[in-house]
Design a protein around this motif. Sequence first.
Motif, PDB file in Angstrom:
ATOM      1  N   VAL A  25      38.098  23.865  25.318  1.00 48.67           N
ATOM      2  CA  VAL A  25      38.983  25.236  25.385  1.00 48.67           C
ATOM      3  C   VAL A  25      39.847  25.142  26.775  1.00 48.67           C
ATOM      4  O   VAL A  25      41.167  25.446  26.542  1.00 48.67           O
ATOM      5  CB  VAL A  25      37.911  26.307  25.588  1.00 48.67           C
ATOM      6  CG1 VAL A  25      38.568  27.644  26.133  1.00 48.67           C
ATOM      7  CG2 VAL A  25      37.296  26.622  24.459  1.00 48.67           C
ATOM      8  N   MET A  26      39.496  24.552  27.683  1.00 50.04           N
ATOM      9  CA  MET A  26      40.275  24.606  29.102  1.00 50.04           C
ATOM     10  C   MET A  26      41.571  23.685  28.845  1.00 50.04           C
ATOM     11  O   MET A  26      42.309  24.009  29.685  1.00 50.04           O
ATOM     12  CB  MET A  26      39.531  24.307  30.068  1.00 50.04           C
ATOM     13  CG  MET A  26      38.430  25.358  30.738  1.00 50.04           C
ATOM     14  SD  MET A  26      37.515  24.819  32.140  1.00 50.04           S
ATOM     15  CE  MET A  26      38.231  24.901  33.425  1.00 50.04           C
ATOM     16  N   LEU A  27      41.477  22.470  28.124  1.00 47.73           N
ATOM     17  CA  LEU A  27      42.390  21.822  28.019  1.00 47.73           C
ATOM     18  C   LEU A  27      43.261  21.758  26.718  1.00 47.73           C
ATOM     19  O   LEU A  27      44.057  20.950  26.273  1.00 47.73           O
ATOM     20  CB  LEU A  27      41.918  20.389  28.283  1.00 47.73           C
ATOM     21  CG  LEU A  27      41.347  20.056  29.454  1.00 47.73           C
ATOM     22  CD1 LEU A  27      40.898  18.725  29.680  1.00 47.73           C
ATOM     23  CD2 LEU A  27      42.369  20.258  30.736  1.00 47.73           C
ATOM     24  N   ASP A  28      42.906  22.946  25.727  1.00 46.44           N
ATOM     25  CA  ASP A  28      43.669  22.920  24.454  1.00 46.44           C
ATOM     26  C   ASP A  28      43.509  21.764  23.590  1.00 46.44           C
ATOM     27  O   ASP A  28      44.181  21.307  23.254  1.00 46.44           O
ATOM     28  CB  ASP A  28      45.071  23.373  24.590  1.00 46.44           C
ATOM     29  CG  ASP A  28      45.636  23.962  23.507  1.00 46.44           C
ATOM     30  OD1 ASP A  28      46.954  23.855  23.264  1.00 46.44           O
ATOM     31  OD2 ASP A  28      44.821  24.499  22.494  1.00 46.44           O
ATOM     32  N   ARG A 159      38.710  37.382  50.268  1.00 46.22           N
ATOM     33  CA  ARG A 159      39.900  38.290  50.060  1.00 46.22           C
ATOM     34  C   ARG A 159      39.626  39.491  50.051  1.00 46.22           C
ATOM     35  O   ARG A 159      38.281  39.970  49.519  1.00 46.22           O
ATOM     36  CB  ARG A 159      40.500  37.699  48.645  1.00 46.22           C
ATOM     37  CG  ARG A 159      40.977  36.014  48.629  1.00 46.22           C
ATOM     38  CD  ARG A 159      41.352  36.058  47.401  1.00 46.22           C
ATOM     39  NE  ARG A 159      40.365  35.716  46.404  1.00 46.22           N
ATOM     40  CZ  ARG A 159      40.435  35.734  45.218  1.00 46.22           C
ATOM     41  NH1 ARG A 159      41.895  35.557  44.605  1.00 46.22           N
ATOM     42  NH2 ARG A 159      39.521  35.328  44.166  1.00 46.22           N
ATOM     43  N   LEU A 160      40.390  40.496  50.217  1.00 46.17           N
ATOM     44  CA  LEU A 160      39.831  41.809  49.923  1.00 46.17           C
ATOM     45  C   LEU A 160      39.642  42.131  48.384  1.00 46.17           C
ATOM     46  O   LEU A 160      40.409  41.489  47.338  1.00 46.17           O
ATOM     47  CB  LEU A 160      41.432  42.933  50.029  1.00 46.17           C
ATOM     48  CG  LEU A 160      41.845  42.818  51.410  1.00 46.17           C
ATOM     49  CD1 LEU A 160      43.087  43.492  51.432  1.00 46.17           C
ATOM     50  CD2 LEU A 160      41.070  43.643  52.405  1.00 46.17           C
ATOM     51  N   VAL A 161      38.679  42.885  48.004  1.00 45.21           N
ATOM     52  CA  VAL A 161      38.215  42.745  46.828  1.00 45.21           C
ATOM     53  C   VAL A 161      39.248  43.286  45.631  1.00 45.21           C
ATOM     54  O   VAL A 161      38.935  42.735  44.413  1.00 45.21           O
ATOM     55  CB  VAL A 161      36.772  43.665  46.557  1.00 45.21           C
ATOM     56  CG1 VAL A 161      37.070  45.081  46.759  1.00 45.21           C
ATOM     57  CG2 VAL A 161      36.142  43.188  45.314  1.00 45.21           C
ATOM     58  N   ILE A 162      40.159  44.068  45.887  1.00 44.29           N
ATOM     59  CA  ILE A 162      41.204  44.457  44.781  1.00 44.29           C
ATOM     60  C   ILE A 162      42.442  44.468  45.381  1.00 44.29           C
ATOM     61  O   ILE A 162      42.653  45.314  46.437  1.00 44.29           O
ATOM     62  CB  ILE A 162      40.743  45.789  44.093  1.00 44.29           C
ATOM     63  CG1 ILE A 162      39.377  45.701  43.154  1.00 44.29           C
ATOM     64  CG2 ILE A 162      42.101  45.900  43.003  1.00 44.29           C
ATOM     65  CD1 ILE A 162      39.238  46.682  42.075  1.00 44.29           C
ATOM     66  N   THR A 163      43.288  43.706  44.789  1.00 47.16           N
ATOM     67  CA  THR A 163      44.775  44.105  45.439  1.00 47.16           C
ATOM     68  C   THR A 163      45.772  44.029  44.328  1.00 47.16           C
ATOM     69  O   THR A 163      45.372  43.365  43.181  1.00 47.16           O
ATOM     70  CB  THR A 163      45.147  42.703  46.388  1.00 47.16           C
ATOM     71  OG1 THR A 163      44.571  41.622  45.806  1.00 47.16           O
ATOM     72  CG2 THR A 163      44.556  42.709  48.025  1.00 47.16           C
ATOM     73  N   PRO A 164      46.874  44.444  44.580  1.00 52.49           N
ATOM     74  CA  PRO A 164      47.898  44.554  43.482  1.00 52.49           C
ATOM     75  C   PRO A 164      48.468  43.239  43.234  1.00 52.49           C
ATOM     76  O   PRO A 164      48.852  42.914  42.071  1.00 52.49           O
ATOM     77  CB  PRO A 164      48.980  45.770  43.922  1.00 52.49           C
ATOM     78  CG  PRO A 164      48.738  45.610  45.401  1.00 52.49           C
ATOM     79  CD  PRO A 164      47.193  45.227  46.015  1.00 52.49           C
TER      80      PRO A 164
END
Lengths: 164, 393
Positions: A25-28, A159-164
Amino acid sequence: MTRKEQQILELLEDDSRITPEKIAVMLDMKQEEVEAKIAKWEEQKIIVKYNTIVNWEKLGYDSVTAMIEVKITPQRDAGYDTIAERIYRYPEVQAVMLMSGGYDLSVLIEGTSLRAVANFVSEKLATIDGVVSTGTHFVLKKYKMGGVILNGKSDDDQRLVITP
Amino acid sequence: MTTLTEWEQRVSPTVRNMPPSGIRKYFDMAAEMKGVISLGVGEPDFVTPWNIREACIYSLEQGKTMYTSNHGMLELREAISGLYKEETGLSYDPRSEIVITVGVSEALDLAMRAILEPGDEVIIPEPCYVSYQACVTLAKGVPVPVYTKLENEFRLTPQELEAAITPRTKALILSYPCNPTGAIMTKADLEAIAEIVAKHDLLVISDEIYDKLTYEGTHTCFASLPGMRDRTILLNGFSKAYAMTGWRVGYACGNKAFIDAMVKIHQYTMLCAPITAQTAALEALRNGKSAMEDMVKQYDQRRRLMLHGFREMGLDCFEPRGAFYIFPNISKTGLTEEQFTEELIKEARVAVVPGTAFGESGRGHVRVSYAASVKNLSEALDRIGKFVAKRLR
C-alpha cells in the motif's frame, strides 16, 4: 536496485514486522510482487536476518558486555580473515570488525558474568595463533543499540496538539 | 448583540468582527485528554535536520546576533534566486526582487498591505488556509471566497474564477498544493487560470509553501507561466520542506515595485527576519536537499497508507497529491464535520480538524494530517475505522 526496492528494504530495516500488504500500500505496488522480492532477497542473503532488540536489563537480567581490542600479526596466505573467523565462530562473540588505527580487530562479546568474559578472553581469545595482545573494555551502560535509544526520555510529540 | 465590556468596546471594530478560529475549541478539548493521537497538526513531525540546526548553533557561537538588512541576508537571497533560476527558469534579482520575511505568514500580510486599498476585492478559493481571509480583512480589503468542488478535486476552475470577478477585484490568492485539501493544480490547470488572470489584469499572490511536497508530476510555479511573472507575488519558505516551522523564516519574490512596497512596511514592523533563522535557511538550501527528499518520500508512503485506509472504511476520499493532508468526506456517517470531529476526539481519542474551519466548501469533510509516524497513523486509522463502522449508513 530500483528506488522502490530500496524503500522496501528500508521499511523492513526500520520495522521487521511490517506486513508485505502494508508495504505494498505504502509503495503503490502489488502485494505478490513485494512478497516475491522479499523471498528472493532472503534466499540471496541480502536480507540476512530479522532481529528483535530486547532490553534484558529491564527484566532484571544482567549480562556483561565487553569490547576487546585485538592486535594480531597477519597470517601468511590468509591475512586477517582466518584469525577473524576463528574468533567469530564462538557463539558468545556478537561482533567482529577489522579496524583502522591503533589495533586490528574489534570484538564484542556478551557473557553471563565478568568472570565468564575474563575467562573467554584469557583462555580462548588470547591463545589464538596470531593474536599479539588484547585490551578488554567492559560496557558499563548501554544508551543506544541498533539505532534504538534504550532508556531515554519518551518520544512524546512536543508539537501543539492542533495547529492550522 | 452581546454587550461589550468597557475595554472590548475600545478594540478596533475590524478586529472585533473577525470570526474566531474554528479550531480553538478542538484544540482545548484534545489538549486536556491523554493518549490522543493528533492528526490535526499542520506542521511536520520531523525535527529540522541536524546540519541545519548545527549551522545555526555555530553562527551563534560565532556571535552572529545582529540585525540583517531589511531585505534579508544577501547570500540567502542569492541562493533563492539561484534556486528559482535552476528549477523554473525564473530570474529574480536578489538585490531588489526578493525579501526574506518572518515566515510566509508575514510575507502574506505584507503583500496584502502593500497592494490593497480599502474596498479592493481579493478572490480566495476555499477551502483554504485560515489566514487568507483574515489578512485581506486586516488590510481593509474585501475577501471574496470561491467554493472549489470535490468533483474537481478542489482545483480552481477558470469558470469559478471568472464568475467571481467584479470591477473591484484586485487580486487572486492561489495556494497549491493546498492546505487543507491536499489538492494540486497541474500546469494545464494553472495555464487556464493564467488566461483569466491576464484577461482581467489581476494580480496574483501565489503561496507555494508546499511546492516540494508534490507526489505526482512536478510542481508548476505560477509565476513561471508566460505573462505571469510581473503580476505575481510569489511566496515560499522552509517550514514544510525542511521541517523549520518554528524558525519563522520565509520569503517573497516579485517585481521591484511590489517588493519595494513590502520592504517599506517590513522595515518598520519587523525590521528583519531573525538572523539565526536566515543562517539556518541558507544551510537548508545549500545542504538540505537529501534530508528534504527523504522526508518527502516518507510523506508519500504515509499518504498512500491513509488513502487506502479511508477508502477501506467506505468513505469517499479523493487522492491528495500534495502537502500532507487528506480530506475525506464523512457525510456517509450521518454526522456533520463538527459532530464527527468532537465525537471522534471523545470516543476514539483521535484529533482531526473539521473542514468548515477552512471555509464553507469544507462542509462534510474533515482534514486529516499525516505528519505523524506510521505507527500512530496505523493506530489512528484503526480507531477511526471502528468509529466509522458503527455509524455508516
